[in-house]
Design a protein around this motif. Sequence first.
Motif, PDB file in Angstrom:
ATOM      1  N   GLU A   1       0.845  -1.196   0.000  1.00 34.64           N
ATOM      2  CA  GLU A   1       0.000   0.000   0.000  1.00 34.64           C
ATOM      3  C   GLU A   1       0.884   1.250   0.000  1.00 34.64           C
ATOM      4  O   GLU A   1       1.844   1.351   0.757  1.00 34.64           O
ATOM      5  CB  GLU A   1      -0.896   0.000   1.238  1.00 34.64           C
ATOM      6  CG  GLU A   1      -1.815   1.213   1.331  1.00 34.64           C
ATOM      7  CD  GLU A   1      -2.536   1.290   2.661  1.00 34.64           C
ATOM      8  OE1 GLU A   1      -3.307   2.245   2.854  1.00 34.64           O
ATOM      9  OE2 GLU A   1      -2.303   0.405   3.511  1.00 34.64           O
ATOM     10  N   LYS A   2       0.547   2.202  -0.855  1.00 35.89           N
ATOM     11  CA  LYS A   2       1.308   3.454  -0.954  1.00 35.89           C
ATOM     12  C   LYS A   2       0.328   4.621  -1.022  1.00 35.89           C
ATOM     13  O   LYS A   2      -0.012   5.124  -2.098  1.00 35.89           O
ATOM     14  CB  LYS A   2       2.213   3.425  -2.191  1.00 35.89           C
ATOM     15  CG  LYS A   2       3.306   2.356  -2.108  1.00 35.89           C
ATOM     16  CD  LYS A   2       4.203   2.363  -3.330  1.00 35.89           C
ATOM     17  CE  LYS A   2       5.294   1.305  -3.213  1.00 35.89           C
ATOM     18  NZ  LYS A   2       6.181   1.294  -4.398  1.00 35.89           N
ATOM     19  N   PRO A   3      -0.125   5.087   0.151  1.00 34.79           N
ATOM     20  CA  PRO A   3      -1.192   6.098   0.166  1.00 34.79           C
ATOM     21  C   PRO A   3      -0.729   7.536  -0.073  1.00 34.79           C
ATOM     22  O   PRO A   3      -1.557   8.416  -0.268  1.00 34.79           O
ATOM     23  CB  PRO A   3      -1.772   5.950   1.576  1.00 34.79           C
ATOM     24  CG  PRO A   3      -0.622   5.472   2.394  1.00 34.79           C
ATOM     25  CD  PRO A   3       0.196   4.590   1.493  1.00 34.79           C
ATOM     26  N   PHE A   4       0.585   7.777  -0.055  1.00 28.92           N
ATOM     27  CA  PHE A   4       1.072   9.150  -0.189  1.00 28.92           C
ATOM     28  C   PHE A   4       1.600   9.382  -1.607  1.00 28.92           C
ATOM     29  O   PHE A   4       2.558   8.745  -2.042  1.00 28.92           O
ATOM     30  CB  PHE A   4       2.159   9.430   0.850  1.00 28.92           C
ATOM     31  CG  PHE A   4       1.705   9.139   2.254  1.00 28.92           C
ATOM     32  CD1 PHE A   4       0.819   9.985   2.897  1.00 28.92           C
ATOM     33  CD2 PHE A   4       2.129   7.999   2.912  1.00 28.92           C
ATOM     34  CE1 PHE A   4       0.378   9.721   4.178  1.00 28.92           C
ATOM     35  CE2 PHE A   4       1.703   7.715   4.200  1.00 28.92           C
ATOM     36  CZ  PHE A   4       0.817   8.578   4.834  1.00 28.92           C
ATOM     37  N   LYS A   5       0.977  10.321  -2.309  1.00 23.42           N
ATOM     38  CA  LYS A   5       1.243  10.506  -3.736  1.00 23.42           C
ATOM     39  C   LYS A   5       1.829  11.886  -4.028  1.00 23.42           C
ATOM     40  O   LYS A   5       1.369  12.898  -3.513  1.00 23.42           O
ATOM     41  CB  LYS A   5      -0.061  10.321  -4.523  1.00 23.42           C
ATOM     42  CG  LYS A   5       0.093  10.354  -6.031  1.00 23.42           C
ATOM     43  CD  LYS A   5      -1.226  10.032  -6.706  1.00 23.42           C
ATOM     44  CE  LYS A   5      -1.094  10.026  -8.225  1.00 23.42           C
ATOM     45  NZ  LYS A   5      -2.369   9.670  -8.887  1.00 23.42           N
ATOM     46  N   CYS A   6       2.863  11.909  -4.863  1.00 25.11           N
ATOM     47  CA  CYS A   6       3.475  13.159  -5.302  1.00 25.11           C
ATOM     48  C   CYS A   6       2.584  13.803  -6.357  1.00 25.11           C
ATOM     49  O   CYS A   6       2.251  13.174  -7.362  1.00 25.11           O
ATOM     50  CB  CYS A   6       4.876  12.897  -5.860  1.00 25.11           C
ATOM     51  SG  CYS A   6       5.638  14.345  -6.637  1.00 25.11           S
ATOM     52  N   GLU A   7       2.204  15.048  -6.141  1.00 22.06           N
ATOM     53  CA  GLU A   7       1.327  15.746  -7.090  1.00 22.06           C
ATOM     54  C   GLU A   7       2.080  16.182  -8.347  1.00 22.06           C
ATOM     55  O   GLU A   7       1.458  16.508  -9.354  1.00 22.06           O
ATOM     56  CB  GLU A   7       0.699  16.958  -6.408  1.00 22.06           C
ATOM     57  CG  GLU A   7      -0.256  16.581  -5.277  1.00 22.06           C
ATOM     58  CD  GLU A   7      -0.898  17.790  -4.640  1.00 22.06           C
ATOM     59  OE1 GLU A   7      -0.560  18.921  -5.048  1.00 22.06           O
ATOM     60  OE2 GLU A   7      -1.738  17.609  -3.737  1.00 22.06           O
ATOM     61  N   GLU A   8       3.411  16.169  -8.270  1.00 21.37           N
ATOM     62  CA  GLU A   8       4.205  16.584  -9.426  1.00 21.37           C
ATOM     63  C   GLU A   8       4.325  15.476 -10.472  1.00 21.37           C
ATOM     64  O   GLU A   8       4.157  15.698 -11.667  1.00 21.37           O
ATOM     65  CB  GLU A   8       5.603  17.023  -8.969  1.00 21.37           C
ATOM     66  CG  GLU A   8       5.623  18.279  -8.120  1.00 21.37           C
ATOM     67  CD  GLU A   8       5.317  19.521  -8.930  1.00 21.37           C
ATOM     68  OE1 GLU A   8       5.564  19.499 -10.153  1.00 21.37           O
ATOM     69  OE2 GLU A   8       4.846  20.513  -8.349  1.00 21.37           O
ATOM     70  N   CYS A   9       4.674  14.260 -10.001  1.00 23.81           N
ATOM     71  CA  CYS A   9       4.957  13.180 -10.949  1.00 23.81           C
ATOM     72  C   CYS A   9       4.073  11.946 -10.767  1.00 23.81           C
ATOM     73  O   CYS A   9       4.156  11.006 -11.558  1.00 23.81           O
ATOM     74  CB  CYS A   9       6.427  12.764 -10.839  1.00 23.81           C
ATOM     75  SG  CYS A   9       6.870  11.995  -9.249  1.00 23.81           S
ATOM     76  N   GLY A  10       3.254  11.924  -9.703  1.00 26.95           N
ATOM     77  CA  GLY A  10       2.359  10.790  -9.490  1.00 26.95           C
ATOM     78  C   GLY A  10       2.981   9.623  -8.755  1.00 26.95           C
ATOM     79  O   GLY A  10       2.303   8.633  -8.477  1.00 26.95           O
ATOM     80  N   LYS A  11       4.275   9.709  -8.422  1.00 30.48           N
ATOM     81  CA  LYS A  11       4.929   8.619  -7.700  1.00 30.48           C
ATOM     82  C   LYS A  11       4.307   8.491  -6.312  1.00 30.48           C
ATOM     83  O   LYS A  11       3.994   9.486  -5.660  1.00 30.48           O
ATOM     84  CB  LYS A  11       6.434   8.888  -7.585  1.00 30.48           C
ATOM     85  CG  LYS A  11       7.236   7.690  -7.092  1.00 30.48           C
ATOM     86  CD  LYS A  11       8.735   7.956  -7.184  1.00 30.48           C
ATOM     87  CE  LYS A  11       9.530   6.733  -6.733  1.00 30.48           C
ATOM     88  NZ  LYS A  11      10.999   6.969  -6.813  1.00 30.48           N
ATOM     89  N   GLN A  12       4.159   7.235  -5.851  1.00 33.08           N
ATOM     90  CA  GLN A  12       3.494   6.992  -4.575  1.00 33.08           C
ATOM     91  C   GLN A  12       4.452   6.378  -3.555  1.00 33.08           C
ATOM     92  O   GLN A  12       5.408   5.679  -3.912  1.00 33.08           O
ATOM     93  CB  GLN A  12       2.289   6.075  -4.780  1.00 33.08           C
ATOM     94  CG  GLN A  12       1.171   6.749  -5.567  1.00 33.08           C
ATOM     95  CD  GLN A  12       0.008   5.834  -5.843  1.00 33.08           C
ATOM     96  OE1 GLN A  12       0.039   5.053  -6.783  1.00 33.08           O
ATOM     97  NE2 GLN A  12      -1.030   5.931  -5.045  1.00 33.08           N
ATOM     98  N   PHE A  13       4.148   6.636  -2.274  1.00 33.28           N
ATOM     99  CA  PHE A  13       5.033   6.221  -1.192  1.00 33.28           C
ATOM    100  C   PHE A  13       4.234   5.621  -0.046  1.00 33.28           C
ATOM    101  O   PHE A  13       3.081   5.970   0.179  1.00 33.28           O
ATOM    102  CB  PHE A  13       5.837   7.422  -0.677  1.00 33.28           C
ATOM    103  CG  PHE A  13       6.696   8.064  -1.735  1.00 33.28           C
ATOM    104  CD1 PHE A  13       8.010   7.667  -1.919  1.00 33.28           C
ATOM    105  CD2 PHE A  13       6.173   9.039  -2.567  1.00 33.28           C
ATOM    106  CE1 PHE A  13       8.795   8.246  -2.904  1.00 33.28           C
ATOM    107  CE2 PHE A  13       6.953   9.626  -3.553  1.00 33.28           C
ATOM    108  CZ  PHE A  13       8.269   9.221  -3.716  1.00 33.28           C
ATOM    109  N   GLY A  14       4.889   4.713   0.677  1.00 32.29           N
ATOM    110  CA  GLY A  14       4.250   4.070   1.822  1.00 32.29           C
ATOM    111  C   GLY A  14       4.306   4.904   3.083  1.00 32.29           C
ATOM    112  O   GLY A  14       3.534   4.707   4.005  1.00 32.29           O
TER     113      GLY A  14
END
Length: 246
Positions: free
Chosen positions: A107-120
């Motif tokens: 699960e990676k609920p935190f998303k970068c608004e610049e590039c769409g990359k997601q983080f746990g």
Amino acid sequence: MATPAVSHLEKGKGSNGRGEDLSRTHKCGECGKEFRRLSGLKRHMRSYTGKRPLRCEDCSKQYSRLCNLKRHMRTHTGERPYKCDKCSKQFSDQGNMKSHMRTHTDEKPFKCEECGKQFGRMYHLKSHMRTYAGEKPYKCEECSKQFSVLGGLKIHMRTHTGEKPYRCDECSKQFSKMCSLQKHMRTHTGEKPYRCEECGRQFSRLCNLKSHVMTHTGEKPYQCKECSRSFRTSGNLRRHMRTHSD
């Protein structure tokens, strides 16, 4: 008497038996956040006043909430009451355990608004966001190398101190990074968590899987500057470069 930052909504019915009406909502006049109990609002208000009445008897660090003091005390006692159901790893803080659980669920609920990359984890997203600004606020006092996250600086400092706090329970070998210990442990357990989707072959290290995948794609990203020959891995390129230096 209520402070200007506090307002009470209309009292409703219901009691907890101690004279406290739990249906009455206590609202923060600063941010609008609501609380079931006045004590909860009072604790919240300390975030504005900076008041920290609770003190650690071991190191005198101060906190505004008892739960935060209790969590801090575990750094002194070594207590780790929260246990992962998947791998039995233990944690001193419930939030850290929940973040760890995402390594199993992906699960990676935190998303970068610049590039769409997601983080746990949120701090991974914050660290990623600094790559856009080039911000590196953490500086090594020994060599002036700078880092975007405090954790990166702490790990780097071990190259100066020689500290290796992570020890293998099987062979007592020590490591400066937790991830290095985790990789090493697979030599004992035989675990191979990285699987090729093309042929099903499994690997103990992600870098080995990435190198293997290139045998399917034909990709060779490492190029020799002397003769332009390309290679799948940096190791193969380095070995090749010796043929030019000999």
